[in-house]
Motif scaffolding. Structure first.
Motif, PDB file in Angstrom:
ATOM      1  N   THR A 135       0.795  -1.226   0.000  1.00 34.08           N
ATOM      2  CA  THR A 135       0.000   0.000   0.000  1.00 34.08           C
ATOM      3  C   THR A 135       0.830   1.281   0.000  1.00 34.08           C
ATOM      4  OG1 THR A 135      -0.204  -0.296   2.399  1.00 34.08           O
ATOM      5  CG2 THR A 135      -2.024  -1.068   1.027  1.00 34.08           C
ATOM      6  N   MET A 189      -4.228   9.185   4.156  1.00 33.06           N
ATOM      7  CA  MET A 189      -4.584   8.125   5.113  1.00 33.06           C
ATOM      8  C   MET A 189      -6.080   8.075   5.399  1.00 33.06           C
ATOM      9  SD  MET A 189      -1.762   6.585   6.236  1.00 33.06           S
ATOM     10  CE  MET A 189      -0.008   6.914   6.099  1.00 33.06           C
ATOM     11  N   ASN A 190      -6.796   9.153   5.105  1.00 32.66           N
ATOM     12  CA  ASN A 190      -8.223   9.219   5.455  1.00 32.66           C
ATOM     13  C   ASN A 190      -9.149   9.193   4.247  1.00 32.66           C
ATOM     14  OD1 ASN A 190      -8.175   9.589   8.464  1.00 32.66           O
ATOM     15  ND2 ASN A 190      -6.866  11.316   7.898  1.00 32.66           N
ATOM     16  N   HIS A 210      -9.128   3.658   1.213  1.00 35.99           N
ATOM     17  CA  HIS A 210      -9.367   2.607   2.206  1.00 35.99           C
ATOM     18  C   HIS A 210     -10.016   1.391   1.535  1.00 35.99           C
ATOM     19  CE1 HIS A 210      -9.217   4.896   6.307  1.00 35.99           C
ATOM     20  NE2 HIS A 210      -8.199   5.212   5.527  1.00 35.99           N
ATOM     21  N   THR A 247      -7.473  -0.406  -0.491  1.00 37.19           N
ATOM     22  CA  THR A 247      -6.553  -1.094   0.416  1.00 37.19           C
ATOM     23  C   THR A 247      -7.160  -2.400   0.903  1.00 37.19           C
ATOM     24  OG1 THR A 247      -5.462   0.941   1.151  1.00 37.19           O
ATOM     25  CG2 THR A 247      -5.418  -0.925   2.665  1.00 37.19           C
ATOM     26  N   SER A 296      -4.551   8.604  12.743  1.00 28.49           N
ATOM     27  CA  SER A 296      -5.034   8.214  11.414  1.00 28.49           C
ATOM     28  C   SER A 296      -4.177   7.091  10.841  1.00 28.49           C
ATOM     29  CB  SER A 296      -5.016   9.419  10.469  1.00 28.49           C
ATOM     30  OG  SER A 296      -5.929  10.409  10.881  1.00 28.49           O
ATOM     31  N   TYR A 322      -5.356   3.359   9.981  1.00 29.52           N
ATOM     32  CA  TYR A 322      -5.146   2.787   8.654  1.00 29.52           C
ATOM     33  C   TYR A 322      -4.393   1.463   8.758  1.00 29.52           C
ATOM     34  CZ  TYR A 322      -3.521   2.226   3.855  1.00 29.52           C
ATOM     35  OH  TYR A 322      -3.251   1.722   2.606  1.00 29.52           O
TER      36      TYR A 322
END
Length: 671
Positions: free
Chosen positions: A74, A107-108, A113, A116, A218, A222
């Motif tokens: 990632t 990250m947010n 997400h 990922t 964060s 993650y």
């Protein structure tokens, strides 16, 4: 003991893999790290996966007895993903961190997400049942290259949620940040903003430190997203992430809390001062061991050549890779993976050298690594179950480090450099140190140092009082207790929450300019050293057990007032140093405190450049290994008591031993 390298089969023709595997076997490798930057090869288009090339590479390697640490990929999301979802980070000025390097994702970002979850799930389902996969590395070097903090709209919305969970009401935010100053009050959550640059680069210290905490959380969240997937589909595999010990973009104690073990990437030759490299290396190793309370760790990237992107750092000279390797093992490394096996001829890491040069043929570095592999075959059984055992600990606190970055108090002041003045003392005296969280348990340490502990949670304050009352020796220094956790200056008389413990009050304080000559006289020896950077005017409080001056200032309007104090409290003592002594002054004070505690070392008078470290099996009569490392480029004679046996020759060793330049001896204490 795991021994190997980082290997990237996607970088080389498939017909080359067999030759590399044979060379690894020759070097006694039993592990390689794979795939942490291979997202674009594993998922070339959205939802289309190809693990066949990685399967073939692993099949070649397993024929030679090599096991695997797999990286979730990632850290290097492919172009199709970044462009389709605009998952790029924004910097302080709102500019997009563009494609072409790595760690450029937010990250947010909810779509990131989701992507990922998909790639990690596919990998975990595919490889999760394999017994020759030792474990997983999540992502790569969280926070490196200033990538921990993004300033996009997704982060703004997530920050508001984080603040709501922490403070509950907007009035509580205003109170914590002191927004009444300069009409900075917020009427609703919608009015909140990020600490981005405007005309003036400074923001409220409360806003700025909360944003750093949010950014750290964060990353932890993650990582947890990936961790939960790996726990589900690869329950028997170990899970870690690779850190850079001194980097402070996030709270590494929080990051490592849910992982099985810690891991470190370390490149000592990137330190500019060659004389400082051994202590710098040791510090990074000890920092990493402390992320999980003194637990041994893996090194997922270990220097094997000259690092560099556009310029080169120094190339390890013959013997240096071996020396760094054994220093790592001495300080608690249970796995060594060199970066990298072969030097890449293209892209941004084509100057970052590995074991093999660009041509791919074995040379002097390969022969050195092969020697280490042969030696470790003998040493590994003795290492099992051993770890460094420390009677001294130092508290490293990320909240305080961030606070002093935001408001350094003094021109050019750095928390970590001040921290290192204490660490270097213990390193120079041959005393093993644990570097621990403010939330750690301190009871088993004889001596505890808490540099610049400006802010501390109530639990930490209570723990430090209890530590001293039960017999520990605590050393604190200037600015202790000066701030609340909100990053506001305390309104209590300094040293704030520690006033009754230390038995002192701070009447005044200020900076010591570089041009000023302020002396500090040690009351035991009479010796005078220099007081640097900061002074505090200390009053002794009238308590049942009064603090005693142990050093006084010789200059300034505060002449003859205490510069350092010691207070007996309960069964222990609390020491306060109100300035930054020069090295002679600090070492003199610490020598006295070490002498009065039960901290002992047999290695206080080693020759310059020689390090001695013990790894010991827990419990009475446990196995004890002594590592003696000559970091100098001269032959040295090292005094040694009798009762040791050389692990490689099996010969008894007593009296002084001779070490050639950069040589290592590993000795087993005879029972």
């Amino acid at each position: 003991m795991y021994f190997g390298a980082c290997y990237y089969p996607e970088h080389w023709p498939e017909e080359r893999w067999e030759k590399d595997a044979k060379l690894m076997y020759e070097a006694r490798f039993n592990v390689i790290r794979l795939a942490e930057f291979a997202w674009g090869k594993l998922e070339p288009s959205e939802g289309e996966f190809d693990f066949s090339w990685l399967d073939r590479a692993m099949n070649v390697m397993r024929q030679y007895g090599i096991k695997f640490v797999l990286g979730t990929p990632t850290a290097g999301p492919p172009k199709w993903l970044m462009d389709r979802y605009d998952a790029y980070q924004r910097d302080l000025n709102g500019q997009v961190r563009g494609f072409g390097t790595r760690k450029h994702y937010c990250m947010n970002h909810p779509d990131f997400h989701r992507c990922t979850e998909r790639i990690v799930t596919q990998m975990a389902q595919h490889y999760g049942a394999l017994t020759d996969v030792l474990g997983w590395q999540i992502d790569n070097e969280f926070g490196v290259c200033d990538t921990a903090r993004c300033y996009c709209d997704h982060c703004l919305q997530a920050f508001k949620v984080w603040l709501q969970q922490k403070y509950d009401t907007i009035d509580a935010v205003n109170e914590a940040w002191g927004t009444v100053f300069s009409s900075q009050m917020y009427r609703s959550w919608d009015e909140l903003h990020l600490p981005t640059y405007s005309v003036h680069p400074h923001h409220s210290p409360g806003l700025a430190i909360d944003y750093r905490r949010f950014a750290s959380d964060s990353i932890v969240d993650y990582q947890r997203l990936q961790l939960q997937i790996l726990r589900k589909y690869a329950p028997s595999h170990l899970i870690t992430t690779n850190t850079m010990g001194k980097f402070n973009q996030l709270d590494h104690y929080d990051l490592n809390k849910e992982l099985d073990l810690c891991a470190l990437d370390v490149y000592p030759n990137m330190k500019s001062d060659p004389k400082a490299r051994p202590s710098y290396m040791a510090e990074q190793l000890d920092i990493t061991r402390g992320f999980k309370g003194g637990q041994n760790f893996w090194i997922t990237e270990h220097q094997s050549g000259s690092p560099g992107a556009v310029v080169l750092y120094p190339t390890p000279v013959p013997g240096e890779i071996r020396r760094w390797t054994y220093q790592s093992i001495a300080h608690g490394a249970d796995a060594i993976m060199y970066f990298r096996f072969r030097t890449l001829p293209y892209s941004i890491e084509n100057l970052w050298h590995g074991i093999l040069q660009h041509h791919g043929e074995p040379g002097r570095k390969f022969e050195e690594v092969k020697q280490i592999g042969q030696e470790l075959e003998q040493l590994a059984p003795l290492l099992a179950g051993t770890s460094p055992q420390a009677k001294v600990a130092m508290i490293r606190c990320f909240d305080n480090e961030w606070s002093l970055e935001l408001q350094p108090h003094m021109e050019g002041y750095e928390y970590i450099k001040h921290f290192e003045t204490y660490y270097n003392y213990f390193y120079d005296r041959g005393i093993t140190v644990d570097i621990v969280s403010p939330e750690a348990s301190f009871g088993h340490y004889e001596l505890l140092v808490a540099p610049n502990l400006m802010m501390a949670k109530d639990e930490t304050v209570q723990s430090l009082y209890r530590y001293v009352e039960e017999g520990g020796c605590l050393i604190m220094d200037f600015r202790s207790g000066a701030k609340e956790m909100s990053n506001q200056i305390t309104q209590k008389r300094l040293p704030g929450a520690f006033r009754d413990l230390l038995g002192i009050g701070i009447e005044d304080y200020g900076i010591i300019e570089a041009s000023q000559q302020i002396g500090m006289r040690d009351l035991k020896s009479g010796e005078v050293s220099a007081a640097k950077k900061w002074y505090e005017v200390i009053d002794i409080l009238d308590l049942d057990s009064a603090a005693q001056p142990i050093a006084v200032y010789t200059d300034g309007y505060y002449r003859d007032t205490p510069a350092a104090t010691r207070r007996a409290h309960g069964k222990g003592c609390a020491v306060y140093i109100g300035t930054a002594p020069d090295q002679d002054g600090l070492y003199r004070l610490l020598d006295q405190l070490v002498e009065e505690t039960r901290v002992k070392t047999d290695f206080a008078h080693l020759p310059d450049g020689v390090e001695a470290v013990i790894r010991k099996e827990a419990g009475a009569g446990g196995r004890e290994l002594l590592f003696i490392i000559n970091h100098s480029f001269s032959e040295v004679s090292v005094p040694l008591s009798s009762g040791y046996r050389d692990v490689w020759t099996n010969q008894a060793v007593s009296g002084p031993i001779e070490l050639a330049a950069q040589d290592i001896r590993v000795l087993l204490l005879s029972s």
